[in-house]
Design a protein around this motif. Sequence first.
Motif, PDB file in Angstrom:
ATOM      1  N   LYS A 146      -9.644  12.528  -7.811  1.00  0.00           N
ATOM      2  CA  LYS A 146     -10.994  12.103  -8.166  1.00  0.00           C
ATOM      3  C   LYS A 146     -11.779  11.586  -6.975  1.00  0.00           C
ATOM      4  N   GLY A 147     -11.174  11.630  -5.787  1.00  0.00           N
ATOM      5  CA  GLY A 147     -11.858  11.181  -4.586  1.00  0.00           C
ATOM      6  C   GLY A 147     -11.744   9.693  -4.308  1.00  0.00           C
ATOM      7  N   ASN A 148     -10.956   8.978  -5.105  1.00  0.00           N
ATOM      8  CA  ASN A 148     -10.770   7.547  -4.894  1.00  0.00           C
ATOM      9  C   ASN A 148      -9.582   7.295  -3.975  1.00  0.00           C
ATOM     10  N   LYS A 149      -9.671   6.249  -3.158  1.00  0.00           N
ATOM     11  CA  LYS A 149      -8.594   5.931  -2.234  1.00  0.00           C
ATOM     12  C   LYS A 149      -7.470   5.196  -2.951  1.00  0.00           C
ATOM     13  N   GLU A 150      -6.238   5.586  -2.614  1.00  0.00           N
ATOM     14  CA  GLU A 150      -5.048   4.930  -3.144  1.00  0.00           C
ATOM     15  C   GLU A 150      -4.201   4.441  -1.978  1.00  0.00           C
ATOM     16  N   TYR A 151      -3.663   3.245  -2.108  1.00  0.00           N
ATOM     17  CA  TYR A 151      -2.850   2.650  -1.052  1.00  0.00           C
ATOM     18  C   TYR A 151      -1.430   2.439  -1.561  1.00  0.00           C
ATOM     19  N   TRP A 152      -0.474   2.518  -0.658  1.00  0.00           N
ATOM     20  CA  TRP A 152       0.913   2.200  -0.993  1.00  0.00           C
ATOM     21  C   TRP A 152       1.623   1.653   0.242  1.00  0.00           C
ATOM     22  N   ILE A 153       2.679   0.902   0.010  1.00  0.00           N
ATOM     23  CA  ILE A 153       3.501   0.363   1.086  1.00  0.00           C
ATOM     24  C   ILE A 153       4.827   1.122   1.090  1.00  0.00           C
ATOM     25  N   GLY A 154       5.178   1.671   2.237  1.00  0.00           N
ATOM     26  CA  GLY A 154       6.430   2.405   2.302  1.00  0.00           C
ATOM     27  C   GLY A 154       6.406   3.481   3.361  1.00  0.00           C
ATOM     28  N   TYR A 155       6.680   4.698   2.923  1.00  0.00           N
ATOM     29  CA  TYR A 155       6.879   5.809   3.853  1.00  0.00           C
ATOM     30  C   TYR A 155       6.167   7.049   3.322  1.00  0.00           C
ATOM     31  N   LYS A 156       6.282   8.121   4.076  1.00  0.00           N
ATOM     32  CA  LYS A 156       5.771   9.425   3.642  1.00  0.00           C
ATOM     33  C   LYS A 156       6.835  10.469   3.956  1.00  0.00           C
ATOM     34  N   LEU A 157       7.166  11.262   2.947  1.00  0.00           N
ATOM     35  CA  LEU A 157       8.158  12.319   3.101  1.00  0.00           C
ATOM     36  C   LEU A 157       7.440  13.649   3.249  1.00  0.00           C
ATOM     37  N   HIS A 158       7.678  14.331   4.352  1.00  0.00           N
ATOM     38  CA  HIS A 158       7.072  15.623   4.643  1.00  0.00           C
ATOM     39  C   HIS A 158       8.113  16.710   4.389  1.00  0.00           C
ATOM     40  N   LEU A 159       7.747  17.717   3.598  1.00  0.00           N
ATOM     41  CA  LEU A 159       8.698  18.750   3.208  1.00  0.00           C
ATOM     42  C   LEU A 159       8.122  20.141   3.384  1.00  0.00           C
ATOM     43  N   ASP A 160       9.013  21.072   3.682  1.00  0.00           N
ATOM     44  CA  ASP A 160       8.720  22.498   3.648  1.00  0.00           C
ATOM     45  C   ASP A 160       9.454  23.096   2.461  1.00  0.00           C
ATOM     46  N   CYS A 211       8.178   1.005   8.125  1.00  0.00           N
ATOM     47  CA  CYS A 211       7.439   0.842   6.870  1.00  0.00           C
ATOM     48  C   CYS A 211       6.053   0.280   7.164  1.00  0.00           C
ATOM     49  N   ASP A 212       5.033   0.901   6.610  1.00  0.00           N
ATOM     50  CA  ASP A 212       3.673   0.378   6.750  1.00  0.00           C
ATOM     51  C   ASP A 212       2.833   0.795   5.551  1.00  0.00           C
ATOM     52  N   VAL A 213       1.539   0.669   5.674  1.00  0.00           N
ATOM     53  CA  VAL A 213       0.624   0.926   4.558  1.00  0.00           C
ATOM     54  C   VAL A 213       0.011   2.308   4.714  1.00  0.00           C
ATOM     55  N   GLY A 214       0.070   3.108   3.662  1.00  0.00           N
ATOM     56  CA  GLY A 214      -0.527   4.437   3.667  1.00  0.00           C
ATOM     57  C   GLY A 214      -1.744   4.489   2.757  1.00  0.00           C
ATOM     58  N   CYS A 215      -2.585   5.464   3.014  1.00  0.00           N
ATOM     59  CA  CYS A 215      -3.812   5.627   2.227  1.00  0.00           C
ATOM     60  C   CYS A 215      -4.088   7.113   2.043  1.00  0.00           C
ATOM     61  N   LYS A 216      -4.514   7.484   0.863  1.00  0.00           N
ATOM     62  CA  LYS A 216      -4.902   8.863   0.595  1.00  0.00           C
ATOM     63  C   LYS A 216      -5.924   8.879  -0.525  1.00  0.00           C
ATOM     64  N   LYS A 217      -6.625   9.993  -0.640  1.00  0.00           N
ATOM     65  CA  LYS A 217      -7.585  10.178  -1.719  1.00  0.00           C
ATOM     66  C   LYS A 217      -6.936  10.967  -2.839  1.00  0.00           C
ATOM     67  N   ASN A 218      -7.129  10.488  -4.063  1.00  0.00           N
ATOM     68  CA  ASN A 218      -6.573  11.200  -5.204  1.00  0.00           C
ATOM     69  C   ASN A 218      -7.485  12.348  -5.611  1.00  0.00           C
ATOM     70  N   THR A 252       4.304  13.644   0.793  1.00  0.00           N
ATOM     71  CA  THR A 252       4.172  12.881  -0.441  1.00  0.00           C
ATOM     72  C   THR A 252       4.497  11.418  -0.175  1.00  0.00           C
ATOM     73  N   ALA A 253       3.808  10.527  -0.885  1.00  0.00           N
ATOM     74  CA  ALA A 253       3.972   9.084  -0.686  1.00  0.00           C
ATOM     75  C   ALA A 253       5.298   8.620  -1.267  1.00  0.00           C
ATOM     76  N   ILE A 254       5.978   7.738  -0.534  1.00  0.00           N
ATOM     77  CA  ILE A 254       7.222   7.130  -0.983  1.00  0.00           C
ATOM     78  C   ILE A 254       7.037   5.614  -0.949  1.00  0.00           C
ATOM     79  N   GLU A 255       7.023   5.000  -2.103  1.00  0.00           N
ATOM     80  CA  GLU A 255       6.862   3.551  -2.173  1.00  0.00           C
ATOM     81  C   GLU A 255       8.203   2.869  -1.950  1.00  0.00           C
ATOM     82  N   ALA A 256       8.185   1.782  -1.176  1.00  0.00           N
ATOM     83  CA  ALA A 256       9.403   1.047  -0.846  1.00  0.00           C
ATOM     84  C   ALA A 256       9.216  -0.425  -1.161  1.00  0.00           C
ATOM     85  N   ARG A 257      10.338  -1.105  -1.356  1.00  0.00           N
ATOM     86  CA  ARG A 257      10.328  -2.539  -1.639  1.00  0.00           C
ATOM     87  C   ARG A 257      10.652  -3.309  -0.359  1.00  0.00           C
ATOM     88  N   GLU A 258       9.770  -3.271   0.580  1.00  0.00           N
ATOM     89  CA  GLU A 258       9.929  -4.029   1.818  1.00  0.00           C
ATOM     90  C   GLU A 258       8.554  -4.315   2.397  1.00  0.00           C
TER      91      GLU A 258
END
Length: 367
Positions: A219-233, A210-217, A148-154
Amino acid sequence: MQTLSHAWHSIQRTLFPFIEEESGPLSEPLKKLVATLELVRIEEFIPPTSVHMPGRPPASRRALARAFVAKAISNLPTTRTLIDMITNAPALRRICGWERQADIPDESTFSRAFAEFAVTMLPQRVHAALIEKYEAPRLVGHISRDGTAIEARERPAHKAPVAPAEKRPKGKPGRPKKGEVRPPKPPTRLERQIAGMSLEAMLAELPTACDVGCKKNSKGNKEYWIGYKLHLDWADGEIPVSCVLTSASVHDSQVAIPLATMTSRRVTNLYDLMDSAYDAVPIWTCSRSLGHVPIIDRNCHGADLPGFDPASAVRFKERSTAERGNARLKDEFGGRFVRVRGHVKVMAHLMFGVIALAADQLLRLVV
């Protein structure tokens, strides 16, 4: 479940009456905080403050750690808001460990203590012990894996410049000529991981800046965010078992094998549920080598591949556990309020929320 039921009955019949006798009636949020603190026992992971050192005695790190758990449970955006809430709530102040308002440290002390907790990985150790105590004894049916995307202020970190095209070594296109020997391609990260890397080496190789992430929502549109990604089980019941924080641009598949290895050391599960981002031969192989049954949505790439059999299709619906868990972590336990910078501190902030979420879901099993 017997251990968890015994802990809940002890909290309900002994701890609540004792605190209410000392501090007055407890509201439902305070009861939730008391139950969570009693379940995680975070103070047991912090050595007592020495009183024999010269100079002014340091603020109690145990009280500060309990306060940060309260911040995650209350979904507070800033430490300043946490201090104001503790100052104006005598019962909460005493639950955290401060008798008087004058005992509450200032915001800078909270910040220094949080940095210490982050460096020593206090919330990670508390979460691992919580899972070992209450989840390891039971057989987990499904592990749902997701990022899941994690937005950061950096600002995103600068990446190394790519060599100009004329200086890059180029291989000859097409099939090799008769008798021509070409050097083998270097192994991919997944191939190196499945070849026998240790968990520590796999985690050390993953990018964490910290860098820029991209994923499709949806609806198939690309979304960008600055920060991290948290991977969970996630185990059945929306209980987070293992967590890894990487750069936002890291693909989900790159963390699947480290997560699977970490989770297999903590719990015993039967099925691994993953979406099409994890459809790679090394991930299938890793899941089977751990004695699990992988149920992974196929990434067709335009090909006509068979879907799930009826039984697997029913089991794959359990993967909604990961979607609900990610949403609760962000909406209810501080996942959207990342106000610290750097991988180490961001991970600590998120892990306090993971601890609170795990305790809350465990208590729902017996309440």
